[in-house]
Design an enzyme around this catalytic site. Structure first.
Site, short mmCIF file in Angstrom:
data_model
loop_
_atom_site.label_atom_id
_atom_site.label_comp_id
_atom_site.label_asym_id
_atom_site.label_seq_id
_atom_site.Cartn_x
_atom_site.Cartn_y
_atom_site.Cartn_z
N LYS A 31 0.87 -1.18 0.00
CA LYS A 31 0.00 0.00 0.00
C LYS A 31 0.90 1.22 0.00
O LYS A 31 2.02 1.18 0.51
CB LYS A 31 -0.88 0.03 1.26
CG LYS A 31 -2.14 0.82 1.08
CD LYS A 31 -3.18 0.00 0.34
CE LYS A 31 -4.47 0.75 0.11
NZ LYS A 31 -5.52 -0.14 -0.40
P1 NAD Z 1 -13.63 6.91 -3.20
O1 NAD Z 1 -12.72 8.06 -2.93
O2 NAD Z 1 -14.12 6.68 -4.59
O3 NAD Z 1 -14.95 7.04 -2.27
C1 NAD Z 1 -14.90 7.25 -0.90
C2 NAD Z 1 -16.27 7.75 -0.47
O4 NAD Z 1 -16.33 7.86 0.94
C3 NAD Z 1 -16.63 9.14 -1.02
O5 NAD Z 1 -18.00 9.14 -1.40
C4 NAD Z 1 -16.42 10.04 0.19
O6 NAD Z 1 -17.18 11.24 0.10
C5 NAD Z 1 -16.89 9.13 1.28
N1 NAD Z 1 -16.49 9.48 2.64
C6 NAD Z 1 -15.27 9.85 3.10
N2 NAD Z 1 -15.34 10.08 4.42
C7 NAD Z 1 -16.62 9.85 4.80
C8 NAD Z 1 -17.32 9.89 6.02
N3 NAD Z 1 -16.72 10.25 7.16
N4 NAD Z 1 -18.65 9.57 6.03
C9 NAD Z 1 -19.29 9.22 4.90
N5 NAD Z 1 -18.67 9.14 3.72
C10 NAD Z 1 -17.36 9.46 3.67
O7 NAD Z 1 -12.92 5.64 -2.60
P2 NAD Z 1 -13.20 4.09 -2.94
O8 NAD Z 1 -12.26 3.67 -3.99
O9 NAD Z 1 -14.66 3.89 -3.10
O10 NAD Z 1 -12.70 3.43 -1.58
C11 NAD Z 1 -13.52 3.36 -0.41
C12 NAD Z 1 -12.96 2.32 0.53
O11 NAD Z 1 -12.91 1.07 -0.18
C13 NAD Z 1 -11.52 2.54 1.02
O12 NAD Z 1 -11.42 1.98 2.32
C14 NAD Z 1 -10.68 1.73 0.07
O13 NAD Z 1 -9.44 1.34 0.64
C15 NAD Z 1 -11.59 0.54 -0.12
N6 NAD Z 1 -11.33 -0.24 -1.35
C16 NAD Z 1 -11.38 0.32 -2.58
C17 NAD Z 1 -11.16 -0.47 -3.71
C18 NAD Z 1 -11.28 0.07 -5.10
O14 NAD Z 1 -11.14 -0.71 -6.07
N7 NAD Z 1 -11.56 1.34 -5.30
C19 NAD Z 1 -10.86 -1.84 -3.56
C20 NAD Z 1 -10.85 -2.38 -2.28
C21 NAD Z 1 -11.09 -1.57 -1.17
#
Ligand code: NAD
Length: 414
Positions: free
Chosen positions: A105
């Site tokens: 990461k």
């Molecule tokens: P992203 O940036 O596209 O979306 C994150 C979302 O969370 C946004 O809508 C943001 O406004 C919201 N957010 C942030 N803080 C918040 C809060 N306190 N309350 C409510 N909403 C809040 O990110 P993503 O890619 O969707 O990733 C989200 C999570 O999923 C992370 O933990 C990431 O590590 C995990 N993840 C992502 C992927 C991927 O392929 N994108 C894969 C595995 C895990």
């Protein structure tokens, strides 16, 4: 009582599974520590002519199963120990999905919303050049994470390629399709979350039709999970993002919400009843999907959760203390390393396609995603029911056993 740091939490989960499978103590000594952490300064010229120096990290937690794989995160609250925990989780996730990868990461401490696109590009390129000595398509392959996108991956790929003197599409995944990205990658994590929920309901002999879902975080993961679950007949009763939250017990208009986020980058511009952002976690729903950041469900709020099942779209949204409280309350937690693994499954397919120069149609990618997610769910479900342990402990046990087997063959160098 102060809750543990994220890295300590990740270790606690490892120790629990190690005990469950009676893991060799010598191997545990290796697995409880990250293999490599690089901390870098990232100086850039801002648009106003001043210089700003950011701090970035890349942690390669373990590479016994193959090159390390993991996202890059831009967030003001990035810390070294958070990156280490996320890299550990990537290691177990890749092993659970039986991918030929270790875990990594990266991240930069920054507020990307306060930087212009050109500043973000310069920061990404300088970060890439700083971590270049430990990057490579057979060493470590970055991907998008919070506040990084396919465009960020294109900058990393271009910087790496320019410094090497040849074009290397397999250095990153989650890149635009025109640069060798895979069809279906963008939707893969959210689709994987929906597949796991569908399989869980099947295993419980329950129907998904009409089940109510609350989703914290309506970004890549939360937004796509909402779309696929609504197509499967579930009702998305509440969603939130940083801007706030919306509820409708009869089901929100998911395509409308996705359009709204596309246009305004927030959910609250969509018509509907607004509630306090945190209240999304406490809605009277069947399924809660935390899909924002880690540590959202903790010992102080776990007793307020009303959902019957929590499906971890985000990495590490539930603390070990909350896990114990939820287990006591008979609330099932489907762990992150299983629930959100769809992204890394399709990242692996993207890497294979870029290395081979042969590209797949979307239905071929989706069929492989489906196969991997269903198989991994079954592995975890079987272990959990046979040993009468939580799904998290079962997922960790299966993953760590696989890594242990690799060490049994490879031995310990020198
Ligand atoms: P992203 O940036 O596209 O979306 C994150 C979302 O969370 C946004 O809508 C943001 O406004 C919201 N957010 C942030 N803080 C918040 C809060 N306190 N309350 C409510 N909403 C809040 O990110 P993503 O890619 O969707 O990733 C989200 C999570 O999923 C992370 O933990 C990431 O590590 C995990 N993840 C992502 C992927 C991927 O392929 N994108 C894969 C595995 C895990």
């Amino acid at each position: 009582m102060i809750e543990d740091s994220l890295a300590k939490k990740a270790q606690k989960q490892l120790y629990k599974a190690a005990k469950e499978i009676n893991l060799d103590k010598n191997l545990l000594k290796i697995l409880e520590k990250p293999m490599r952490i690089l901390r870098v300064s990232v100086p850039i010229k801002l648009d106003n002519g001043r210089t700003k120096v950011f701090t970035g990290f890349r942690c390669q937690y373990n590479n016994a199963k193959g090159p390390t794989k993991g996202g890059v995160r831009y967030h003001p609250e990035v810390t070294e120990e958070e990156i280490v925990a996320l890299a550990a989780w990537m290691t177990w996730k890749c092993a659970l999905l039986d991918l030929p990868y270790g875990g990594a990461k990266g991240g930069i401490i920054c507020d990307p919303t306060k930087l212009s696109e050109t500043e973000r590009e310069r920061m990404t390129r300088r970060y890439t050049s700083e971590i270049m000595p430990i990057l490579g398509p057979h060493i470590d392959i970055p991907a998008p994470d919070v506040y990084t996108t396919s465009k960020t991956m294109a900058w990393i790929m271009d910087t790496f390629s320019m410094m090497k003197g040849y074009t290397e599409p397999s250095i990153v995944t989650g890149k635009p399709e025109i640069l060798g990205g895979s069809k279906g990658r963008k939707e893969a994590t959210g689709k994987g979350v929906a597949i796991i929920i569908r399989e869980y309901f099947k295993a419980m002999k329950k129907s998904l039709e009409g089940t109510r879902v609350a989703i914290q975080g309506f970004g890549n993961v939360g937004g796509h999970a909402a779309l696929f679950l609504s197509q499967m007949g579930a009702k998305i009763a509440a969603v939130s993002d940083v801007s706030g939250a919306l509820v409708n017990p009869d089901g929100l208009d998911v395509p409308g919400l996705l359009d709204c986020v596309q246009k305004h980058a927030c959910v609250i511009k969509h018509p509907g009843k607004q509630i306090d952002r945190e209240q999304v976690l406490y809605q009277d729903v069947d399924i809660l999907i935390p899909a924002a950041l880690e540590n959202q469900i903790h010992r102080k709020n776990a007793h307020k959760i009303k959902a019957k099942v929590i499906v971890e779209g985000a990495n590490g949204p539930t603390t070990p203390e909350a896990d114990d409280i939820l287990e006591g309350r008979k609330i099932t937690v489907i762990p992150d390393i299983l629930a959100n693994a769809g992204g890394v499954v399709v990242s692996h397919l993207e890497w294979v396609q870029a290395l081979s120069g042969l590209f797949w149609e979307e239905d071929q990618v989706n069929a492989e995603l489906e196969r991997k997610m269903v198989k991994s769910f079954q592995d975890v479900w079987k272990r959990s029911t046979q040993k009468n342990i939580s799904l998290r402990c079962a997922a960790y046990s299966v993953a760590i056993e696989r890594i242990a087997e690799v060490y049994r063959y490879r031995g310990l160098f020198p």
